[in-house]
Write a protein that holds these residues in place. Structure first.
Motif, PDB file in Angstrom:
ATOM      1  N   TRP A   1      23.737 -17.540  66.151  1.00 60.09           N
ATOM      2  CA  TRP A   1      23.135 -18.241  65.014  1.00 60.09           C
ATOM      3  C   TRP A   1      21.730 -18.728  65.349  1.00 60.09           C
ATOM      4  CZ3 TRP A   1      28.243 -21.398  64.775  1.00 60.09           C
ATOM      5  CH2 TRP A   1      29.241 -20.616  64.190  1.00 60.09           C
TER       6      TRP A   1
ATOM      7  N   TRP B   1      37.456 -24.918  67.095  1.00 60.67           N
ATOM      8  CA  TRP B   1      36.838 -23.926  67.970  1.00 60.67           C
ATOM      9  C   TRP B   1      37.918 -23.287  68.826  1.00 60.67           C
ATOM     10  CZ3 TRP B   1      32.584 -22.111  66.508  1.00 60.67           C
ATOM     11  CH2 TRP B   1      31.552 -22.906  66.010  1.00 60.67           C
TER      12      TRP B   1
ATOM     13  N   LEU C   1      37.023 -17.911  66.970  1.00 60.57           N
ATOM     14  CA  LEU C   1      35.857 -18.783  66.899  1.00 60.57           C
ATOM     15  C   LEU C   1      35.439 -19.210  68.301  1.00 60.57           C
ATOM     16  CD1 LEU C   1      36.863 -20.980  63.828  1.00 60.57           C
ATOM     17  CD2 LEU C   1      35.233 -19.096  63.899  1.00 60.57           C
TER      18      LEU C   1
ATOM     19  N   PRO D   1      32.718 -20.740  70.381  1.00 58.89           N
ATOM     20  CA  PRO D   1      31.515 -21.526  70.096  1.00 58.89           C
ATOM     21  C   PRO D   1      30.299 -21.079  70.881  1.00 58.89           C
ATOM     22  CG  PRO D   1      33.089 -22.810  71.384  1.00 58.89           C
ATOM     23  CD  PRO D   1      33.793 -21.559  70.950  1.00 58.89           C
TER      24      PRO D   1
ATOM     25  N   LEU E   1      29.021 -17.682  69.265  1.00 55.17           N
ATOM     26  CA  LEU E   1      28.579 -17.855  67.887  1.00 55.17           C
ATOM     27  C   LEU E   1      27.331 -18.725  67.803  1.00 55.17           C
ATOM     28  CD1 LEU E   1      32.019 -18.285  66.091  1.00 55.17           C
ATOM     29  CD2 LEU E   1      30.473 -16.337  65.938  1.00 55.17           C
ATOM     30  N   ARG E   2      27.293 -19.822  68.522  1.00 53.15           N
ATOM     31  CA  ARG E   2      26.117 -20.696  68.476  1.00 53.15           C
ATOM     32  C   ARG E   2      24.872 -19.952  68.954  1.00 53.15           C
ATOM     33  NH1 ARG E   2      27.278 -26.104  67.588  1.00 53.15           N
ATOM     34  NH2 ARG E   2      29.435 -26.741  67.951  1.00 53.15           N
TER      35      ARG E   2
ATOM     36  N   PRO F   1      32.405 -24.004  62.063  1.00 49.89           N
ATOM     37  CA  PRO F   1      31.407 -22.936  62.159  1.00 49.89           C
ATOM     38  C   PRO F   1      30.189 -23.230  61.293  1.00 49.89           C
ATOM     39  CG  PRO F   1      33.591 -22.058  61.637  1.00 49.89           C
ATOM     40  CD  PRO F   1      33.664 -23.538  61.473  1.00 49.89           C
TER      41      PRO F   1
ATOM     42  N   PHE G   1      28.481 -18.482  58.584  1.00 45.70           N
ATOM     43  CA  PHE G   1      29.537 -17.653  59.170  1.00 45.70           C
ATOM     44  C   PHE G   1      30.380 -16.984  58.087  1.00 45.70           C
ATOM     45  CE2 PHE G   1      34.111 -17.625  60.214  1.00 45.70           C
ATOM     46  CZ  PHE G   1      34.142 -16.734  61.274  1.00 45.70           C
TER      47      PHE G   1
END
Length: 277
Positions: free
Chosen positions: A170, A224, A161, A163, A166-167, A187, A191
């Motif tokens: 998204w 995270w 994970l 951050p 992934l952020r 998340p 996810f």
């Protein structure tokens, strides 16, 4: 902190973006989707799932991504550039819950959603055993009911994970619905079904296919930077109305072995072609 929902209208609206037009699933391309009766490439169902998240978090609070549930049924296509509107009502009660719908540009109900903190739909509870990694991409077998019979375990994934990465993904893919607040130490809820798609496509080669439903239960908080084990097994595999369908049980397990989330993930792996005159 959990908020107390009331019998008030909740709403979210934004433009949909087909971020998967170049993906392996050609159902997201115009040329891949049109033989199945669609006017163009489909916006991924993961994005439709994400569109429900802002009103759910607004109604149920920051605790919901850590220990809530959401069930989304995908009913009709959303297309690139459509303005979608999510609306519904948050109802007081024990447990509190929401009933929402997503309408497309022409007013068609494209998806339905239920969500809450406690209660919710039944989802499998048994721990799934970790399997070997999925095959190399070139070694994946073609997807079929024979290849994915009931009870088949899939090769497991390991996901860290991160951050930052992934952020950014998204926000790029889901637009305003993907702007996940830094105050939420979990998340983005999309996810989990996103990884449901990934574990399926990592194990078999699919032609154009359709994500149809996801039911997710957030069981325990995650950190995270934590490394998750994503495991899956085929719950059901059957043909209905000319479509070959697969239902997966997908489990997410933390680095200490605890259950983080459970997912009932459903897809049409081989849709029937549209009738021609």
């Amino acid at each position: 902190m959990q908020r107390s929902p009331s019998d008030d209208l909740v709403q979210h609206s934004q433009l949909a973006f087909n971020y998967a037009s170049d993906s392996e699933n050609r159902m997201h391309s115009d040329e891949g989707a049109q033989p199945f009766g669609f006017r163009g490439g489909l916006v991924p169902g993961i994005a439709d799932y994400a569109f429900f998240v802002p009103p759910v978090v607004a109604a149920l609070g920051d605790d919901w991504p850590q220990r809530g549930w959401m069930a989304v049924r995908l009913l009709a296509p959303v297309y690139d550039g459509d303005r979608v509107v999510v609306s519904g009502r948050a109802k007081q009660g024990s447990p509190p819950s929401l009933e929402l719908e997503l309408r497309g540009a022409d007013g068609t109900v494209c998806a339905e959603c239920s969500a809450g903190i406690d209660g919710g739909p039944e989802i499998f509870e048994a721990d799934l055993a970790a399997g070997p990694p999925p095959p190399q991409p070139e070694d994946r077998p073609p997807a079929s009911l024979d290849e994915l019979p009931e009870g088949t375990p899939l090769g497991s994934l390991e996901v860290t994970l991160d951050p930052t990465a992934l952020r950014a993904a998204w926000s790029e893919n889901f637009g305003p619905a993907g702007d996940w607040p830094g105050s939420v130490d979990a998340p983005h809820p999309a996810f989990y079904p996103e990884q449901g798609n990934r574990i399926l496509t990592s194990n078999v080669v699919l032609g154009p296919w359709i994500h149809t439903e996801s039911r997710t239960r957030h069981v325990d908080g995650v950190r995270w930077g934590e490394r998750l084990s994503v495991r899956a097994a085929v719950r059901e595999a059957f043909e209905k109305n000319g479509h070959e369908r697969v239902h997966l049980d997908v489990g997410f397990y933390g680095s200490d072995g605890r259950t983080v989330a459970l997912l009932d993930h459903r897809a049409i792996i081989r849709p029937r072609l549209a009738a021609t005159a």
